[in-house]
Every structure is written in C-alpha cells, then in structure tokens.
Design a protein around this motif. Sequence first.
Motif, PDB file in Angstrom:
ATOM      1  N   GLY A  88      34.803  30.556  57.406  1.00 39.83           N
ATOM      2  CA  GLY A  88      35.250  31.921  57.184  1.00 39.83           C
ATOM      3  C   GLY A  88      34.503  32.326  56.075  1.00 39.83           C
ATOM      4  N   LEU A  89      34.968  33.308  55.811  1.00 38.06           N
ATOM      5  CA  LEU A  89      34.196  34.272  54.266  1.00 38.06           C
ATOM      6  C   LEU A  89      34.673  33.615  53.142  1.00 38.06           C
ATOM      7  CD1 LEU A  89      34.197  37.919  55.530  1.00 38.06           C
ATOM      8  CD2 LEU A  89      32.367  36.239  55.482  1.00 38.06           C
ATOM      9  N   GLY A  90      35.748  32.722  53.076  1.00 46.88           N
ATOM     10  CA  GLY A  90      36.374  31.981  52.070  1.00 46.88           C
ATOM     11  C   GLY A  90      36.894  33.195  50.875  1.00 46.88           C
ATOM     12  N   CYS A  91      36.823  32.945  49.867  1.00 48.23           N
ATOM     13  CA  CYS A  91      37.213  33.975  48.894  1.00 48.23           C
ATOM     14  C   CYS A  91      36.364  35.243  48.592  1.00 48.23           C
ATOM     15  CB  CYS A  91      37.793  33.253  47.624  1.00 48.23           C
ATOM     16  SG  CYS A  91      36.296  32.602  46.628  1.00 48.23           S
ATOM     17  N   ILE A  94      38.178  38.786  48.698  1.00 53.28           N
ATOM     18  CA  ILE A  94      38.755  39.148  47.369  1.00 53.28           C
ATOM     19  C   ILE A  94      38.013  39.211  46.280  1.00 53.28           C
ATOM     20  CG2 ILE A  94      40.565  37.846  45.715  1.00 53.28           C
ATOM     21  CD1 ILE A  94      41.390  36.087  48.289  1.00 53.28           C
ATOM     22  N   VAL A  95      36.943  38.553  45.844  1.00 47.68           N
ATOM     23  CA  VAL A  95      36.132  38.749  44.908  1.00 47.68           C
ATOM     24  C   VAL A  95      35.478  40.192  44.842  1.00 47.68           C
ATOM     25  CG1 VAL A  95      34.033  37.839  43.232  1.00 47.68           C
ATOM     26  CG2 VAL A  95      35.791  36.497  44.450  1.00 47.68           C
ATOM     27  N   ALA A  96      34.940  40.403  46.095  1.00 48.37           N
ATOM     28  CA  ALA A  96      34.352  41.659  46.187  1.00 48.37           C
ATOM     29  C   ALA A  96      35.216  42.719  46.001  1.00 48.37           C
ATOM     30  CB  ALA A  96      34.057  41.952  47.675  1.00 48.37           C
ATOM     31  N   LEU A  97      36.764  42.803  46.460  1.00 48.39           N
ATOM     32  CA  LEU A  97      37.397  43.715  46.052  1.00 48.39           C
ATOM     33  C   LEU A  97      37.683  43.839  44.549  1.00 48.39           C
ATOM     34  CD1 LEU A  97      40.104  43.412  49.094  1.00 48.39           C
ATOM     35  CD2 LEU A  97      38.745  45.406  48.741  1.00 48.39           C
ATOM     36  N   ILE A  98      37.814  42.657  43.953  1.00 48.86           N
ATOM     37  CA  ILE A  98      38.104  42.839  42.671  1.00 48.86           C
ATOM     38  C   ILE A  98      36.987  43.643  41.858  1.00 48.86           C
ATOM     39  CG2 ILE A  98      38.438  41.433  40.432  1.00 48.86           C
ATOM     40  CD1 ILE A  98      39.822  39.433  42.256  1.00 48.86           C
ATOM     41  N   VAL A  99      35.551  43.341  42.162  1.00 45.12           N
ATOM     42  CA  VAL A  99      34.467  43.948  41.624  1.00 45.12           C
ATOM     43  C   VAL A  99      34.597  45.188  41.911  1.00 45.12           C
ATOM     44  CG1 VAL A  99      32.229  43.906  41.698  1.00 45.12           C
ATOM     45  CG2 VAL A  99      33.303  41.803  41.611  1.00 45.12           C
ATOM     46  N   ILE A 100      34.858  45.880  43.105  1.00 42.98           N
ATOM     47  CA  ILE A 100      34.715  47.172  43.656  1.00 42.98           C
ATOM     48  C   ILE A 100      35.961  47.703  42.640  1.00 42.98           C
ATOM     49  CG2 ILE A 100      35.449  48.670  45.572  1.00 42.98           C
ATOM     50  CD1 ILE A 100      33.740  46.685  47.226  1.00 42.98           C
ATOM     51  N   GLY A 101      36.939  47.488  42.489  1.00 42.84           N
ATOM     52  CA  GLY A 101      38.351  47.838  41.773  1.00 42.84           C
ATOM     53  C   GLY A 101      37.690  48.260  40.352  1.00 42.84           C
ATOM     54  N   PHE A 102      37.218  47.276  39.904  1.00 46.61           N
ATOM     55  CA  PHE A 102      36.914  47.332  38.205  1.00 46.61           C
ATOM     56  C   PHE A 102      35.899  48.320  38.277  1.00 46.61           C
ATOM     57  CE2 PHE A 102      38.887  42.912  37.465  1.00 46.61           C
ATOM     58  CZ  PHE A 102      39.518  43.583  36.498  1.00 46.61           C
ATOM     59  N   THR A 103      35.023  48.535  39.076  1.00 44.88           N
ATOM     60  CA  THR A 103      33.874  49.566  39.160  1.00 44.88           C
ATOM     61  C   THR A 103      34.626  50.658  39.358  1.00 44.88           C
ATOM     62  OG1 THR A 103      32.381  47.961  40.178  1.00 44.88           O
ATOM     63  CG2 THR A 103      31.871  50.309  40.177  1.00 44.88           C
ATOM     64  N   LEU A 104      35.416  51.071  40.336  1.00 45.08           N
ATOM     65  CA  LEU A 104      35.936  52.399  40.644  1.00 45.08           C
ATOM     66  C   LEU A 104      36.902  52.710  39.533  1.00 45.08           C
ATOM     67  CD1 LEU A 104      36.652  52.282  44.410  1.00 45.08           C
ATOM     68  CD2 LEU A 104      34.928  53.256  43.311  1.00 45.08           C
ATOM     69  N   PHE A 105      37.728  52.015  39.070  1.00 44.71           N
ATOM     70  CA  PHE A 105      38.827  52.214  38.198  1.00 44.71           C
ATOM     71  C   PHE A 105      38.182  52.477  36.506  1.00 44.71           C
ATOM     72  CE2 PHE A 105      41.793  50.735  41.656  1.00 44.71           C
ATOM     73  CZ  PHE A 105      42.157  51.950  41.936  1.00 44.71           C
ATOM     74  N   GLY A 106      37.080  51.598  36.426  1.00 44.80           N
ATOM     75  CA  GLY A 106      36.579  51.354  35.273  1.00 44.80           C
ATOM     76  C   GLY A 106      35.879  52.913  35.144  1.00 44.80           C
ATOM     77  N   ALA A 107      35.384  53.460  36.024  1.00 47.47           N
ATOM     78  CA  ALA A 107      34.476  54.740  36.031  1.00 47.47           C
ATOM     79  C   ALA A 107      35.785  56.139  35.900  1.00 47.47           C
ATOM     80  CB  ALA A 107      33.807  54.968  37.462  1.00 47.47           C
ATOM     81  N   CYS A 108      36.917  55.801  36.443  1.00 51.11           N
ATOM     82  CA  CYS A 108      37.830  56.733  36.534  1.00 51.11           C
ATOM     83  C   CYS A 108      38.812  56.863  35.045  1.00 51.11           C
ATOM     84  CB  CYS A 108      39.070  56.580  37.628  1.00 51.11           C
ATOM     85  SG  CYS A 108      38.198  56.778  39.293  1.00 51.11           S
ATOM     86  N   SER A 109      38.704  55.573  34.825  1.00 50.71           N
ATOM     87  CA  SER A 109      39.544  55.698  33.322  1.00 50.71           C
ATOM     88  C   SER A 109      38.683  54.813  32.283  1.00 50.71           C
ATOM     89  CB  SER A 109      40.804  54.871  33.505  1.00 50.71           C
ATOM     90  OG  SER A 109      41.335  55.614  34.604  1.00 50.71           O
ATOM     91  N   PRO A 110      37.755  55.673  31.570  1.00 51.99           N
ATOM     92  CA  PRO A 110      36.849  54.776  30.629  1.00 51.99           C
ATOM     93  C   PRO A 110      37.636  54.423  29.562  1.00 51.99           C
ATOM     94  CG  PRO A 110      36.193  57.292  31.074  1.00 51.99           C
ATOM     95  CD  PRO A 110      37.474  57.070  31.982  1.00 51.99           C
ATOM     96  N   SER A 111      37.293  53.368  28.925  1.00 53.09           N
ATOM     97  CA  SER A 111      38.165  52.662  27.884  1.00 53.09           C
ATOM     98  C   SER A 111      38.331  53.422  26.585  1.00 53.09           C
ATOM     99  CB  SER A 111      37.492  51.293  27.805  1.00 53.09           C
ATOM    100  OG  SER A 111      36.060  51.369  27.501  1.00 53.09           O
ATOM    101  N   SER A 112      37.193  54.313  26.383  1.00 52.45           N
ATOM    102  CA  SER A 112      37.337  55.126  25.197  1.00 52.45           C
ATOM    103  C   SER A 112      38.145  56.115  25.162  1.00 52.45           C
ATOM    104  CB  SER A 112      35.873  56.098  25.012  1.00 52.45           C
ATOM    105  OG  SER A 112      35.765  56.645  25.993  1.00 52.45           O
ATOM    106  N   ALA A 113      38.492  56.794  24.075  1.00 47.95           N
ATOM    107  CA  ALA A 113      39.438  57.807  23.847  1.00 47.95           C
ATOM    108  C   ALA A 113      39.461  59.020  24.519  1.00 47.95           C
ATOM    109  CB  ALA A 113      40.019  57.961  22.248  1.00 47.95           C
ATOM    110  N   SER A 114      38.085  59.189  24.856  1.00 45.54           N
ATOM    111  CA  SER A 114      37.818  60.692  25.165  1.00 45.54           C
ATOM    112  C   SER A 114      36.990  60.410  26.530  1.00 45.54           C
ATOM    113  CB  SER A 114      37.045  61.564  24.072  1.00 45.54           C
ATOM    114  OG  SER A 114      35.825  60.845  24.006  1.00 45.54           O
TER     115      SER A 114
END
Length: 193
Positions: A88-91, A94-114
């Motif tokens: 199968g594809l193994g893990c 799951i790794v791809a979804l985690i990377v995509i999640g960090f990419t999308l949510f990181g862009a939506c909610s920047p870590s800076s205060a503004s």
Amino acid sequence: MRTIGWYYDAREPTIAQYWDGTKFLRTKQLVDVGLEPLYDMQTGQQFPDYDRPTGAVQVFNEWKRSELREAARRQAAGEPPPRIRRKGLGCFPIVALIVIGFTLFGACSPSSASGSAAGAEAVCQQFIETRLKSPASAEFSSTDVVELGDTYKVTAVVDAQNSFGAMMRSSWTCRVIWNDASEKYTLDLLEQR
C-alpha cells in the motif's frame, strides 16, 4: 482456434504434440521441446494443459512452478496458506495531509500578531477556490494585493475547469480584514468580474 505450437498430449502428460494449424503432426518428449510438466495448485499433482501454447506454458512454469510445489507441500503438511501482504501507500497519505494542513492553516493564520499581504493573498485564493467547480485545477496568475491598514484588497486572474472540463479564465476581487483578537482574516467582499 488453436495457436500454432507445441501442446501437451491429452493421453500422456510427458509427451508434447505439434499443432500446425490444421492437425497434430509430431510428438516429442516435453524436455525436447522446452516444456515442463504443470502441477495442480490444489493437489500438487502433475497434469497436462491441453489448450495452452508453448510460450504461455513456459512463462507460467518459470514463475509459478516453485509456488505450486510450495503450496502442495503446505497442504500436505496441513499448514495454512501464507498470508498475502498487499503493498500500500503506507503512511504517505497521513504525512501528505499533515504537510498540506500546515501549509494551508499556516497561510490562513500567520504566527505574527498582525496580518500580511502574503497571508491575505493565500486566504483570498482559498475563498475563490471554494466558489470554483474544480478547485484542484485552479491556476492563479496576475495576483495583486493592496494593503489599507488591516484591510487587504486582492485581485487575481484564475484559470480553472468548468463543469465540462474546459479551462475558463475569470477575474476575481477579494477584500479581507485582519482581526487582531481572533488572529484570523474575515471575508468582507468576494466578487467575480
């Protein structure tokens, strides 16, 4: 219709007959024509295959012979058949979804205060993709971001597939407002021009 070639003799499993397309002509030992006896997978007993031409039998023999003998040995010993492991594809998913999640949510909610222009652009692209028939086919070009304090106006040209699979170009305007309390962008305007 039979293919021209060597076939097993129906009367004797160690003899091969040559079919010329109209009738059987010659008989020879299996070893002389490059054939080997076949084995029944269930019983492990040798049996002839009357309708399979030489080429197919040889390919079959080369990769199946040892497996058939092993299956017959296991059955005689009363062992269960080996468990087939599926590759199968193994893990990877799951790794791809985690990377995509960090990419999308990181862009939506920047870590800076503004908010930032890059964050506003990424959020607007997501809002535009939700309105498309085929978001996966979206290609953004000519993106322009104008910053007015905490408000960002993004204009973009998008090429995406329509319901029929044809690529269509459309222009979009998106206005988002950065909210310091929630550290998220709020959609103020989204229109297709």
